[in-house]
Structures are given as structure tokens and as C-alpha cells.
Design a protein around this motif. Structure first.
Motif, mmCIF file in Angstrom:
data_model
loop_
_atom_site.group_PDB
_atom_site.id
_atom_site.type_symbol
_atom_site.label_atom_id
_atom_site.label_comp_id
_atom_site.label_asym_id
_atom_site.label_seq_id
_atom_site.Cartn_x
_atom_site.Cartn_y
_atom_site.Cartn_z
ATOM 1 N N GLN A 36 29.748 56.209 32.559
ATOM 2 C CA GLN A 36 29.505 54.763 32.694
ATOM 3 C C GLN A 36 30.790 53.947 32.540
ATOM 4 O O GLN A 36 30.955 52.900 33.168
ATOM 5 N N LYS A 37 31.736 54.473 31.730
ATOM 6 C CA LYS A 37 32.956 53.682 31.483
ATOM 7 C C LYS A 37 33.758 53.487 32.772
ATOM 8 O O LYS A 37 34.419 52.471 32.949
ATOM 9 N N PHE A 38 33.657 54.443 33.711
ATOM 10 C CA PHE A 38 34.389 54.302 34.981
ATOM 11 C C PHE A 38 33.705 53.276 35.898
ATOM 12 O O PHE A 38 34.359 52.570 36.651
ATOM 13 N N ILE A 39 32.379 53.231 35.812
ATOM 14 C CA ILE A 39 31.645 52.210 36.590
ATOM 15 C C ILE A 39 32.008 50.834 36.039
ATOM 16 O O ILE A 39 32.345 49.917 36.798
ATOM 17 N N ASP A 40 31.998 50.705 34.708
ATOM 18 C CA ASP A 40 32.323 49.411 34.091
ATOM 19 C C ASP A 40 33.722 48.962 34.495
ATOM 20 O O ASP A 40 33.945 47.799 34.824
ATOM 21 N N LYS A 41 34.666 49.909 34.490
ATOM 22 C CA LYS A 41 36.049 49.560 34.830
ATOM 23 C C LYS A 41 36.152 49.117 36.301
ATOM 24 O O LYS A 41 36.710 48.069 36.612
ATOM 25 N N GLY A 42 35.574 49.917 37.188
ATOM 26 C CA GLY A 42 35.628 49.594 38.621
ATOM 27 C C GLY A 42 34.914 48.289 38.945
ATOM 28 O O GLY A 42 35.408 47.467 39.715
ATOM 29 N N PHE A 43 33.748 48.084 38.304
ATOM 30 C CA PHE A 43 32.988 46.846 38.550
ATOM 31 C C PHE A 43 33.740 45.632 37.976
ATOM 32 O O PHE A 43 33.615 44.523 38.482
ATOM 33 N N GLY A 44 34.508 45.865 36.917
ATOM 34 C CA GLY A 44 35.341 44.798 36.345
ATOM 35 C C GLY A 44 36.376 44.336 37.367
ATOM 36 O O GLY A 44 36.629 43.127 37.506
ATOM 37 N N VAL A 45 36.968 45.294 38.090
ATOM 38 C CA VAL A 45 37.963 44.964 39.117
ATOM 39 C C VAL A 45 37.282 44.181 40.248
ATOM 40 O O VAL A 45 37.809 43.177 40.738
ATOM 41 N N ILE A 46 36.088 44.631 40.643
ATOM 42 C CA ILE A 46 35.357 43.943 41.724
ATOM 43 C C ILE A 46 35.055 42.501 41.296
ATOM 44 O O ILE A 46 35.250 41.558 42.062
ATOM 45 N N GLU A 47 34.616 42.338 40.050
ATOM 46 C CA GLU A 47 34.287 40.989 39.535
ATOM 47 C C GLU A 47 35.513 40.082 39.638
ATOM 48 O O GLU A 47 35.412 38.928 40.075
ATOM 49 N N LYS A 48 36.665 40.617 39.256
ATOM 50 C CA LYS A 48 37.911 39.830 39.316
ATOM 51 C C LYS A 48 38.227 39.429 40.765
ATOM 52 O O LYS A 48 38.552 38.275 41.045
ATOM 53 N N ASN A 49 38.095 40.390 41.669
ATOM 54 C CA ASN A 49 38.392 40.121 43.090
ATOM 55 C C ASN A 49 37.443 39.070 43.669
ATOM 56 O O ASN A 49 37.867 38.168 44.386
ATOM 57 N N LEU A 50 36.142 39.199 43.338
ATOM 58 C CA LEU A 50 35.168 38.256 43.903
ATOM 59 C C LEU A 50 35.358 36.852 43.318
ATOM 60 O O LEU A 50 35.274 35.852 44.035
ATOM 61 N N SER A 51 35.643 36.793 42.021
ATOM 62 C CA SER A 51 35.861 35.487 41.386
ATOM 63 C C SER A 51 37.066 34.799 42.010
ATOM 64 O O SER A 51 37.048 33.590 42.248
ATOM 65 N N ARG A 52 38.117 35.577 42.278
ATOM 66 C CA ARG A 52 39.318 35.014 42.905
ATOM 67 C C ARG A 52 39.002 34.476 44.310
ATOM 68 O O ARG A 52 39.454 33.411 44.689
ATOM 69 N N ALA A 53 38.168 35.229 45.039
ATOM 70 C CA ALA A 53 37.782 34.793 46.389
ATOM 71 C C ALA A 53 37.013 33.477 46.325
ATOM 72 O O ALA A 53 37.194 32.596 47.168
#
Ligand code: CAA
Ligand code: NAD
Length: 294
Positions: A36-53
Motif C-alpha cells: 500500500q505504501k507504493f500506491i500512497d506514494k504514487g497517488f501522492g505524485v498524481i495528486e500534486k500533478n493534478l492540483s498543479r494543472a
């Protein structure tokens, strides 16, 4: 054939980016990891990218919400069994990849297309572990996936034209530009890029110049967006080491052989940006060249 649901294997550097662009383009997307920690990390990156968009006005808050509603992380391979396309982006290790493909081959219906994002393995070496060699191809994305336009679509001697056509169409729908590559180790881009990156390490080993000057040379002299040593840290030195070994094994040419410095850095845990240290130290405010005792 119409793709509606996409499965992604691995939520690291590449898998998270691939999942993001698929969900953004309207595909129901499920990402499988081993912890789960890898999903959390990857989804954290996606969240950052989408928020920036959203901040930059390239995406509305509603679009961000609906992208998230299409994304699901899972630890269970079973959750990928009704996918129309599965894109594998786990570690560059044939054994690990083939174990996943042969398990999924039993779980998924006949229609499901399997694709690998491998950098250096031949697609046939993976297709051979399944009973769906005609519905197996390469989909090679570039890092960072949300920004880089290219996807190499790789046709093996057994891939059907239908599979290639479906994947070309899919790439365009997620906003990428597909090009067709044959199933040679490294396809088109890495066949040329990997020797260049390894040569930069050899230049450093031989004392040609400092880390910064090698990078500045190629940035300022050739207008590359990043110098080769910065790019190596970006790709991951662990991944590059695997790629070099695989390509050297395949071609037996010196230019693909991993330089001793690369091996030592991987042994030391210097994987580049992802581990905080590589040719540069990323633990402070801005990257600083590492003292590698050269
Ligand atoms: N994920 C998502 N978006 C990213 C990002 C990342 N990791 N890094 C940068 N971006 C976005 C930024 O948010 C920025 O977007 P905005 O328009 O919102 O500002 C945009 O990209 C430009 O970023 P920056 O201004 O911070 O920096 P930059 O202009 O130097 O661009 C870069 C960053 C796109 C990564 C650029 O340096 C670059 O193209 N580097 C070379 C990348 C490359 O060669 N990739 C191929 C690697 S090899 C490979 O992938 C194949 C393999 O098999 C190993
Ligand atoms: P990474 O190390 O960032 O991520 C790999 C992920 O795979 C890890 O999170 C790991 O936990 C996961 N994983 C391992 N075994 C798994 C399994 N059995 N099931 C599900 N997940 C599993 O690596 P990456 O850079 O994302 O590379 C992934 C693939 O993409 C490799 O084949 C690599 O060669 C290729 N690739 C990498 C780049 C790059 O620039 N890094 C570019 C193009 C292609």
C-alpha cells in the motif's frame, strides 16, 4: 476493439504517470502494487500533478474530481481481470514481469491486450510466457509521462495488426504520439540514448570533467533540457543498471556495458532522485554534485 478499462502494474515513477494520463483521458484505471505504501506514494505524485494543472487553469476542479473517481489502487491482481488493456510498469526484471503476465493470462478474458513498458527487454521474451502472443505488444512511455509526448508501440513477430491499431488509437486518445518500433532490445530511443548516458558516466570515471561541467556541456552546447548525469538521476540508476545489463547481454557490445561506477553507486543505494542521492545530492534545498571520490 474498444478499450474501456485499463490495468496498470506498478505505481512507481512510470506506473503512476501512466495511470494518471489514462484516468485523465476518461479510462477507468486500476493500478496494482505489492504494498500500500507504493500506491500512497504514487497517488501522492498524481495528486500534486493534478492540483498543479488546476492551479495553472489547464484543468477544472470537476475534471480533477472525475479523474480521481476513475482511479483505483489495489494489491490484488484479481481486480485487473476485467480490464481491456493491461500496461505493465514494474521493475526491469524479466522474471518478475513474466510471473505477473502468466498469472494474468489465466485470469483475464481472451480480449485483454497485454502491454509492457519495458525499457530494454524484448517484448517476445514476455509474450512467450502467455497464450496471447497476438494480443501482446510494447507500449514504451517516457519519463515524466504526463509531460512527454512519445509512446513507442512495439510489434513483435507475433503481434496482430488489430492489436497495434487498437494501441495506436489508445495512445492518441490519451494525448500521446505513437510511433511504431520493432522488437529489438532498446527499441528506437533507448538504442541511441542508453550508450550516450553510459558514455557520460565513463567520461566522469576517466576524469574528462566534473559532474556539473559534463551536464552543462550537453545542456548549453546541445540545448538538451537536462545534462546526461541529471537525466540518469531522473531515470533512476537502479533502473539504468538493469537496462545496461540487459542490453549488453543482448548485443554483447561494449557501449551497452554498465560502467563500474554505475554498479558501485547502485550498490551504495545511490539510485538518483528517488533515493535522495545519485550524481547529485537532493536532500538539501537544491541539488548539489556528489563527491564520488573521483
Ligand atoms: N511530472 C509531471 N510534470 C512535470 C514533471 C514530473 N516529474 N517535471 C516537470 N513537470 C512539468 C512541470 O510541472 C512544468 O509544467 P507547468 O507547465 O505546469 O509549469 C513543466 O513540466 C516544465 O517543467 P519545469 O519548468 O519545472 O522544468 P523543465 O522545463 O526543465 O522541464 C522536464 C522538465 C520536462 C522534465 C525537462 O527537463 C525534460 O524534458 N527533461 C528530459 C526528459 C527526458 O529526456 N526524458 C526521457 C527519459 S528516458 C526514458 O524515459 C526512457 C527509458 O526507458 C529510460
Ligand atoms: P520504479 O522502481 O519507480 O517502480 C517500479 C514499481 O514496481 C515499484 O513501485 C515496485 O513496488 C513495483 N513492483 C515490483 N514488483 C511488482 C509486482 N509484482 N506487482 C506490482 N508492482 C510491482 O521503476 P520505474 O522507473 O517506474 O520503471 C518501471 C518500468 O518502466 C521498468 O520496466 C523500466 O525499465 C520502465 N521505464 C522506466 C523509465 C524511467 O525513466 N524510469 C522510462 C521508461 C520505461
Amino acid at each position: 476493439m474498444e478499450i474501456r478499462k485499463v490495468g496498470v502494474l506498478g505505481c512507481g515513477l512510470m506506473g503512476s504517470g501512466i495511470a494518471q494520463v489514462c484516468a485523465q483521458a476518461g479510462y477507468e484505471t486500476v493500478v496494482r502494487e505489492i504494498d500500500q505504501k507504493f500506491i500512497d506514494k504514487g497517488f501522492g505524485v498524481i495528486e500534486k500533478n493534478l492540483s498543479r494543472a488546476v492551479e495553472k487553469g489547464r484543468m477544472s476542479s470537476e475534471e480533477k474530481e472525475s479523474t480521481w473517481s476513475r482511479l483505483k489502487g489495489t494489491l490484488s491482481l484479481e481486480d485487473l481481470k476485467d480490464c481491456d488493456l493491461i500496461i505493465e510498469a514494474v521493475v526491469e526484471d524479466l522474471k518478475v514481469k513474466n510471473e505477473l503476465f502468466s498469472q494474468l493470462d489465466k485470469l483475464c478474458p481472451e480480449r485483454t491486450i497485454f502491454a509492457s513498458n519495458t525499457s530494454s527487454l524484448t517484448i517476445m521474451a514476455m509474450a512467450a510466457s502467455t497464450q496471447r502472443q497476438d494480443r501482446f505488444c510494447g507500449l514504451h512511455f517516457f519519463n515524466p509521462v504526463p509531460v512527454m509526448k512519445l509512446v513507442e508501440v512495439v510489434k513483435t513477430i507475433a503481434t496482430s495488426q488489430d492489436t497495434i491499431d487498437t494501441c495506436f488509437d489508445f495512445c492518441r486518445k490519451i494525448g500521446k504520439i505513437p510511433i511504431l518500433a520493432k522488437d529489438n532490445s532498446g527499441f528506437i530511443v533507448n538504442l541511441l540514448l542508453v550508450p550516450y548516458l553510459l558514455d557520460a558516466i565513463r567520461a566522469l570515471e576517466q576524469g574528462v570533467a566534473s559532474i556539473e561541467d559534463i551536464d552543462n556541456g550537453m545542456k548549453l552546447g546541445c540545448n538538451h533540457p537536462m545534462g546526461p548525469l541529471t537525466l540518469l538521476d531522473f531515470v533512476g540508476l537502479d533502473t539504468t543498471y538493469n537496462i545496461a545489463n540487459i542490453m549488453f547481454e543482448e548485443y554483447r557490445e561494449k557501449r551497452y556495458a554498465p560502467p563500474p561506477l554505475l554498479r558501485k553507486m547502485v550498490l551504495a543505494g545511490y539510485y538518483g532522485r528517488k533515493s535522495g542521492k545519485g550524481f547529485y545530492d537532493y536532500t538539501g534545498e537544491k541539488p548539489v554534485p556528489m563527491d564520488l571520490g573521483l
